[in-house]
Structures are given as structure tokens and as C-alpha cells.
Design a protein around this motif. Structure first.
Motif, PDB file in Angstrom:
ATOM      1  N   ALA A  69      -6.737  -0.591  -7.023  1.00  0.00           N
ATOM      2  CA  ALA A  69      -6.277  -1.598  -6.072  1.00  0.00           C
ATOM      3  C   ALA A  69      -6.748  -1.282  -4.662  1.00  0.00           C
ATOM      4  CB  ALA A  69      -4.752  -1.696  -6.119  1.00  0.00           C
ATOM      5  N   ARG A  70      -6.696  -0.017  -4.280  1.00  0.00           N
ATOM      6  CA  ARG A  70      -7.177   0.361  -2.948  1.00  0.00           C
ATOM      7  C   ARG A  70      -8.686   0.160  -2.845  1.00  0.00           C
ATOM      8  NH1 ARG A  70      -3.709   2.903   0.445  1.00  0.00           N
ATOM      9  NH2 ARG A  70      -1.701   3.583  -0.418  1.00  0.00           N
ATOM     10  N   ALA A  71      -9.377   0.419  -3.930  1.00  0.00           N
ATOM     11  CA  ALA A  71     -10.825   0.191  -3.930  1.00  0.00           C
ATOM     12  C   ALA A  71     -11.142  -1.283  -3.745  1.00  0.00           C
ATOM     13  CB  ALA A  71     -11.442   0.709  -5.230  1.00  0.00           C
ATOM     14  N   ALA A  72     -10.363  -2.148  -4.402  1.00  0.00           N
ATOM     15  CA  ALA A  72     -10.587  -3.588  -4.259  1.00  0.00           C
ATOM     16  C   ALA A  72     -10.398  -4.018  -2.810  1.00  0.00           C
ATOM     17  CB  ALA A  72      -9.634  -4.355  -5.175  1.00  0.00           C
ATOM     18  N   ALA A  73      -9.351  -3.521  -2.155  1.00  0.00           N
ATOM     19  CA  ALA A  73      -9.116  -3.857  -0.757  1.00  0.00           C
ATOM     20  C   ALA A  73     -10.242  -3.326   0.127  1.00  0.00           C
ATOM     21  CB  ALA A  73      -7.771  -3.299  -0.311  1.00  0.00           C
ATOM     22  N   ARG A  74     -10.675  -2.104  -0.147  1.00  0.00           N
ATOM     23  CA  ARG A  74     -11.756  -1.521   0.657  1.00  0.00           C
ATOM     24  C   ARG A  74     -13.039  -2.332   0.513  1.00  0.00           C
ATOM     25  NH1 ARG A  74     -15.624   1.366  -1.196  1.00  0.00           N
ATOM     26  NH2 ARG A  74     -14.497   2.090  -3.069  1.00  0.00           N
ATOM     27  N   GLU A  75     -13.362  -2.721  -0.714  1.00  0.00           N
ATOM     28  CA  GLU A  75     -14.597  -3.473  -0.955  1.00  0.00           C
ATOM     29  C   GLU A  75     -14.558  -4.841  -0.276  1.00  0.00           C
ATOM     30  OE1 GLU A  75     -17.359  -2.583  -2.237  1.00  0.00           O
ATOM     31  OE2 GLU A  75     -16.958  -0.754  -3.372  1.00  0.00           O
ATOM     32  N   LEU A  76     -13.398  -5.495  -0.254  1.00  0.00           N
ATOM     33  CA  LEU A  76     -13.297  -6.777   0.449  1.00  0.00           C
ATOM     34  C   LEU A  76     -13.600  -6.601   1.930  1.00  0.00           C
ATOM     35  CD1 LEU A  76     -10.160  -8.494  -1.156  1.00  0.00           C
ATOM     36  CD2 LEU A  76     -12.565  -9.116  -1.460  1.00  0.00           C
ATOM     37  N   GLY A  77     -13.112  -5.513   2.485  1.00  0.00           N
ATOM     38  CA  GLY A  77     -13.387  -5.255   3.884  1.00  0.00           C
ATOM     39  C   GLY A  77     -14.848  -4.943   4.137  1.00  0.00           C
ATOM     40  N   GLU A  78     -15.453  -4.106   3.290  1.00  0.00           N
ATOM     41  CA  GLU A  78     -16.839  -3.704   3.488  1.00  0.00           C
ATOM     42  C   GLU A  78     -17.825  -4.837   3.221  1.00  0.00           C
ATOM     43  OE1 GLU A  78     -16.182   1.008   2.205  1.00  0.00           O
ATOM     44  OE2 GLU A  78     -17.369  -0.339   0.929  1.00  0.00           O
ATOM     45  N   GLU A  79     -17.540  -5.649   2.212  1.00  0.00           N
ATOM     46  CA  GLU A  79     -18.516  -6.655   1.774  1.00  0.00           C
ATOM     47  C   GLU A  79     -18.310  -8.025   2.416  1.00  0.00           C
ATOM     48  OE1 GLU A  79     -19.514  -4.779  -2.627  1.00  0.00           O
ATOM     49  OE2 GLU A  79     -18.242  -6.562  -2.505  1.00  0.00           O
ATOM     50  N   LEU A  80     -17.058  -8.376   2.715  1.00  0.00           N
ATOM     51  CA  LEU A  80     -16.774  -9.701   3.257  1.00  0.00           C
ATOM     52  C   LEU A  80     -16.120  -9.667   4.629  1.00  0.00           C
ATOM     53  CD1 LEU A  80     -15.401 -11.479   0.046  1.00  0.00           C
ATOM     54  CD2 LEU A  80     -17.730 -11.484   0.922  1.00  0.00           C
ATOM     55  N   GLY A  81     -15.770  -8.478   5.115  1.00  0.00           N
ATOM     56  CA  GLY A  81     -15.094  -8.394   6.399  1.00  0.00           C
ATOM     57  C   GLY A  81     -13.688  -8.947   6.376  1.00  0.00           C
ATOM     58  N   ILE A  82     -13.085  -8.999   5.197  1.00  0.00           N
ATOM     59  CA  ILE A  82     -11.755  -9.577   5.021  1.00  0.00           C
ATOM     60  C   ILE A  82     -10.739  -8.466   4.771  1.00  0.00           C
ATOM     61  CG2 ILE A  82     -10.321 -11.006   3.516  1.00  0.00           C
ATOM     62  CD1 ILE A  82     -12.161 -12.671   5.236  1.00  0.00           C
ATOM     63  N   THR A  83      -9.614  -8.534   5.460  1.00  0.00           N
ATOM     64  CA  THR A  83      -8.522  -7.597   5.228  1.00  0.00           C
ATOM     65  C   THR A  83      -7.544  -8.227   4.251  1.00  0.00           C
ATOM     66  OG1 THR A  83      -8.729  -6.664   7.446  1.00  0.00           O
ATOM     67  CG2 THR A  83      -6.649  -6.292   6.289  1.00  0.00           C
ATOM     68  N   ALA A  84      -7.416  -7.627   3.096  1.00  0.00           N
ATOM     69  CA  ALA A  84      -6.512  -8.136   2.053  1.00  0.00           C
ATOM     70  C   ALA A  84      -6.167  -6.978   1.133  1.00  0.00           C
ATOM     71  CB  ALA A  84      -7.153  -9.276   1.271  1.00  0.00           C
ATOM     72  N   ALA A  85      -5.071  -7.112   0.430  1.00  0.00           N
ATOM     73  CA  ALA A  85      -4.625  -6.068  -0.493  1.00  0.00           C
ATOM     74  C   ALA A  85      -4.287  -6.694  -1.842  1.00  0.00           C
ATOM     75  CB  ALA A  85      -3.414  -5.331   0.079  1.00  0.00           C
ATOM     76  N   PRO A  86      -5.290  -6.974  -2.675  1.00  0.00           N
ATOM     77  CA  PRO A  86      -5.012  -7.571  -3.988  1.00  0.00           C
ATOM     78  C   PRO A  86      -4.099  -6.661  -4.808  1.00  0.00           C
ATOM     79  CG  PRO A  86      -7.371  -7.624  -3.483  1.00  0.00           C
ATOM     80  CD  PRO A  86      -6.726  -6.745  -2.461  1.00  0.00           C
ATOM     81  N   ASN A  87      -3.047  -7.235  -5.375  1.00  0.00           N
ATOM     82  CA  ASN A  87      -2.110  -6.419  -6.149  1.00  0.00           C
ATOM     83  C   ASN A  87      -1.771  -7.029  -7.498  1.00  0.00           C
ATOM     84  OD1 ASN A  87      -0.447  -8.536  -5.427  1.00  0.00           O
ATOM     85  ND2 ASN A  87       0.792  -7.353  -3.991  1.00  0.00           N
ATOM     86  N   GLN A  88      -2.478  -8.104  -7.851  1.00  0.00           N
ATOM     87  CA  GLN A  88      -2.239  -8.741  -9.150  1.00  0.00           C
ATOM     88  C   GLN A  88      -3.476  -8.566 -10.015  1.00  0.00           C
ATOM     89  OE1 GLN A  88       0.553 -10.353 -10.519  1.00  0.00           O
ATOM     90  NE2 GLN A  88      -0.745 -10.139 -12.340  1.00  0.00           N
ATOM     91  N   GLY A  89      -3.320  -7.844 -11.122  1.00  0.00           N
ATOM     92  CA  GLY A  89      -4.444  -7.638 -12.022  1.00  0.00           C
ATOM     93  C   GLY A  89      -4.646  -8.825 -12.945  1.00  0.00           C
ATOM     94  N   LEU A  90      -5.892  -9.226 -13.130  1.00  0.00           N
ATOM     95  CA  LEU A  90      -6.225 -10.301 -14.075  1.00  0.00           C
ATOM     96  C   LEU A  90      -6.772  -9.757 -15.387  1.00  0.00           C
ATOM     97  CD1 LEU A  90      -7.943 -12.906 -11.722  1.00  0.00           C
ATOM     98  CD2 LEU A  90      -5.610 -12.954 -12.619  1.00  0.00           C
ATOM     99  N   ALA A  91      -7.560  -8.681 -15.315  1.00  0.00           N
ATOM    100  CA  ALA A  91      -8.179  -8.150 -16.532  1.00  0.00           C
ATOM    101  C   ALA A  91      -8.548  -6.692 -16.315  1.00  0.00           C
ATOM    102  CB  ALA A  91      -9.424  -8.947 -16.893  1.00  0.00           C
ATOM    103  N   VAL A  92      -8.537  -5.936 -17.412  1.00  0.00           N
ATOM    104  CA  VAL A  92      -9.082  -4.584 -17.457  1.00  0.00           C
ATOM    105  C   VAL A  92     -10.079  -4.556 -18.596  1.00  0.00           C
ATOM    106  CG1 VAL A  92      -8.615  -2.133 -17.780  1.00  0.00           C
ATOM    107  CG2 VAL A  92      -6.970  -3.556 -16.529  1.00  0.00           C
ATOM    108  N   ASP A  93     -11.320  -4.240 -18.263  1.00  0.00           N
ATOM    109  CA  ASP A  93     -12.409  -4.317 -19.231  1.00  0.00           C
ATOM    110  C   ASP A  93     -12.896  -2.920 -19.594  1.00  0.00           C
ATOM    111  OD1 ASP A  93     -14.407  -5.281 -20.864  1.00  0.00           O
ATOM    112  OD2 ASP A  93     -15.698  -5.985 -19.240  1.00  0.00           O
TER     113      ASP A  93
END
Length: 364
Positions: A69-93
């Protein structure tokens, strides 16, 4: 000190901590994360990158000591410049080592990839996107059916499975190489594998104006639990509401059209149709009427005499149903009218639950 909880180990056997650690290390997997984001049209955000000839969802590798989850938030910031904290999982592959074309030198051991729900972004949120100077060259929102064209096959399978899991409201889907290990009705019927027909027309509540040509009469047909009947083409997965085109035998009576079409397409019988309103195609002066009614029974599935198609019939909440259509932002206004009619019919609000297929006859 010894350890006995080793998979496949015989009861009573033991291993040293060093041996157990070596065994676990030999079975290690990479961990990745991605975020599924849609706009108000139900289109999916994809990124064009400078190091691949395919697109990607936002995301990347999980760093050492970092949670997905922290990685997802970090990647949104690095790749899109967006601050967000996704906390709902849709899938684990679970991605097998043998399922990709990774070069031998990479020594790819397999991967666990988490897909998080990034939500629905409005124009203001989309306008906040700021791309980095390299790596991400562009972003675009695309129809879900285009994902296999733009993403690698494993990424497309995973993204579609995650999107169906979001619609299905059944929690996080477990995948193997992008395929659900317990496919939902949406997965089995291939929903979103084909581009949705576009009807981004204005919604008008109340009576239709004189002289408006009636092109279609469709209805929101309620089961007693508040879910509605949706028809899915078994070949394409495209969704439609029950209803159809007026014919001469209907004698210019939209209710007659609705009753006939519901019987022909879905073997559905209903009572107390309420006129909701209409959407209009301004360029052609055509109207598409919308009704709401309570279902009384569903008979055995049979081919529609007009198309020879035997539709799959599913029950979905009105909120789930809207996500299967490309009606644009005005769909929210129609949905509000649907819930007004539902209350008038004395039908409860449907609780979130998985979409279910009706395979036989049902009487309410």
C-alpha cells in the motif's frame, strides 16, 4: 532452535533456523503494486512509458521493507505527482516464473502483484496530474476493451480482472497469472471485453416532448431485494437493459413495447411500470425512454426472436449496472431518478453484493 512449520515437511521433523531461512529464501518472489484509476466515463488510466512498447497502470516494484500500500502511494506521487493513499485492494496476482518472457539473466523468480483501487477521478483531479521528466511520457483514459491492445497480455488480464472485481463488490480477487481462481459471473461472461456502446446523451426527467421519435424503450426492472435485471450478450459481454424498438403491433404504446420486449429478450414479466424520463440524441431528434417496474417472474432463457441471441441474465445493484454502460456523467441523474422510482414501488435499496446470473426460472 528448530522450526517445524515447513510446507510439505513430514510431521515431527525439524529444521534449523538457518536451513529454514535458506528454504524460504529459495522460494522468494518479487513483490509489485499497481493502481487502477477510472474517470467518470468508466475509462481506465494507462501510462505510456519510454522503456516499453506497451502501456502500464501506475505502479512499480515494492521496495525493501515497504508495504504494497505504501508503495502504491509512493508510485502515484513519483509517476503522476498525485498525493493519495490507496487502501482498498482489488486483486492479488500470483505471477509464475514461467508465465513471462523475462530473459534468463534476469532470474525472474515469480511475483506477487497487488492491484489497488485508485477510485474515480473527476476533471479537477485529472488536471492535477504532473508527469516526471522521464519514464512516463503520457497518460490517457481508455475504454476497458482497449486494455489488451495497449498493455501486455498479463497486465491486461490483471487490469480487467481487477476492474470486474471492483464492479462486483465481492472483495479482493485472487488471481493466478491474471486469471481469477474463482471467476465471478462478470468474468465468466466476458464483461468489458468489448467496447461499450456509447450513449452520452442528456437525461430528461418527466414527460417527453411532442414529436420526439421513440427509438428504444428500456426499463430498470427490480427484483424484490432492490437489484435490477441486466442482459449480457454471451458472445461480447456487452450489457443492455431489458427493452427494445417499438413495432407496429405495439400501436405506439411504449408500455406495450416494454412488456413485449422484456418477454422476448429475457422471459421477464413485470408489473406497475413507471415512466422515469428519457435520454435524447439531439442530432437525430430521437428519444430513448426509460421506465422502472417490479419483476414478477423470470422464465426459462430462450433466443430473442429479433436477434436469435439468448442473453445471459444477471441481477446487479443499480450502481453496478451503471458501470456496465457508457452513459457519461449524466448517468448519475438517471440513477437518482431510478432510486426515486424504487422508493415509490416500495422496493428496498440493494446492499452491495456480487452480481449473480439467473440460470433458471424464478417467481417473486
Amino acid at each position: 532452535m528448530t522450526t517445524t512449520s515447513v510446507p510439505g515437511e513430514l510431521p515431527g521433523s525439524a529444521m534449523t533456523d538457518e536451513a529454514y531461512g535458506a528454504l524460504r529464501a529459495s522460494a522468494a518472489l518479487w513483490v509489485g503494486t499497481s493502481v487502477l484509476i477510472t474517470n467518470q466515463f468508466g475509462q481506465v488510466l494507462v501510462q505510456h512509458v519510454d522503456y516499453l512498447n506497451t502501456c502500464l497502470l501506475p505502479g512499480g516494484a515494492v521496495d525493501k521493507g515497504e508495504s504494497p500500500a505504501r508503495a502504491a502511494a509512493r508510485e502515484l506521487g513519483e509517476e503522476l505527482g498525485i498525493t493519495a493513499a490507496p487502501n482498498q485492494g482489488l486483486a492479488v496476482d500470483w505471477v509464475a516464473a514461467s508465465s513471462t518472457s523475462a530473459p534468463a539473466a534476469m532470474r525472474f523468480p515469480g511475483e506477487l502483484l497487488h492491484v489497488f483501487d485508485g477510485g474515480v477521478w473527476d476533471d479537477d483531479r485529472i488536471g492535477e496530474i504532473r508527469l516526471p521528466p522521464s519514464e512516463i511520457t503520457a497518460v490517457e483514459f481508455v475504454e476497458p476493451a482497449r486494455l489488451p491492445e495497449l498493455l501486455s497480455p498479463p497486465d491486461a488480464r490483471r487490469a480487467l480482472s481487477a476492474l470486474r472485481a471492483r464492479i462486483n463488490s465481492a472483495g479482493t480477487a485472487l488471481l493466478e497469472n491474471g486469471q481469477p481462481i474463482a471467476p465471478s459471473a462478470l468474468d465468466r461472461l466476458g464483461v468489458l471485453q468489448t467496447a461499450r456502446p456509447t450513449y452520452r446523451y442528456p437525461w430528461h426527467q418527466g414527460p417527453a416532448p411532442d414529436g420526439l421519435a421513440v427509438a428504444q424503450v428500456w426499463a430498470w426492472l427490480f427484483a424484490p431485494d432492490g437489484r435490477v435485471l441486466v442482459l449480457l450478450d454471451p458472445e461480447t459481454g456487452v450489457a443492455v437493459l431489458p427493452g427494445g424498438k417499438p413495432e407496429a403491433q405495439d400501436q405506439d404504446n411504449p408500455v406495450s413495447t416494454l412488456l413485449r420486449e422484456a418477454e422476448e429478450e429475457a422471459a421477464a414479466r413485470l408489473e406497475r411500470p413507471l415512466f422515469l424520463g428519457h435520454v435524447t440524441d439531439p442530432s437525430a431528434r430521437r428519444g430513448y425512454y426509460r421506465y422502472a417496474a417490479a419483476l414478477t417472474s423470470i422464465g426459462p432463457a430462450r433466443p430473442d426472436p429479433a436477434t436469435d441471441t439468448t442473453y445471459a441474465r444477471v441481477l446487479a445493484t443499480p450502481e453496478q449496472a451503471v458501470q456496465l454502460f457508457d452513459w457519461g456523467p449524466t448517468a448519475a441523474n438517471q440513477l437518482a431518478a431510478v432510486h426515486q422510482a424504487r422508493k415509490h414501488l416500495g422496493i428496498p435499496h440493494a446492499v452491495p453484493q456480487p452480481v449473480t446470473e439467473l440460470t433458471g426460472s424464478t417467481t417473486w
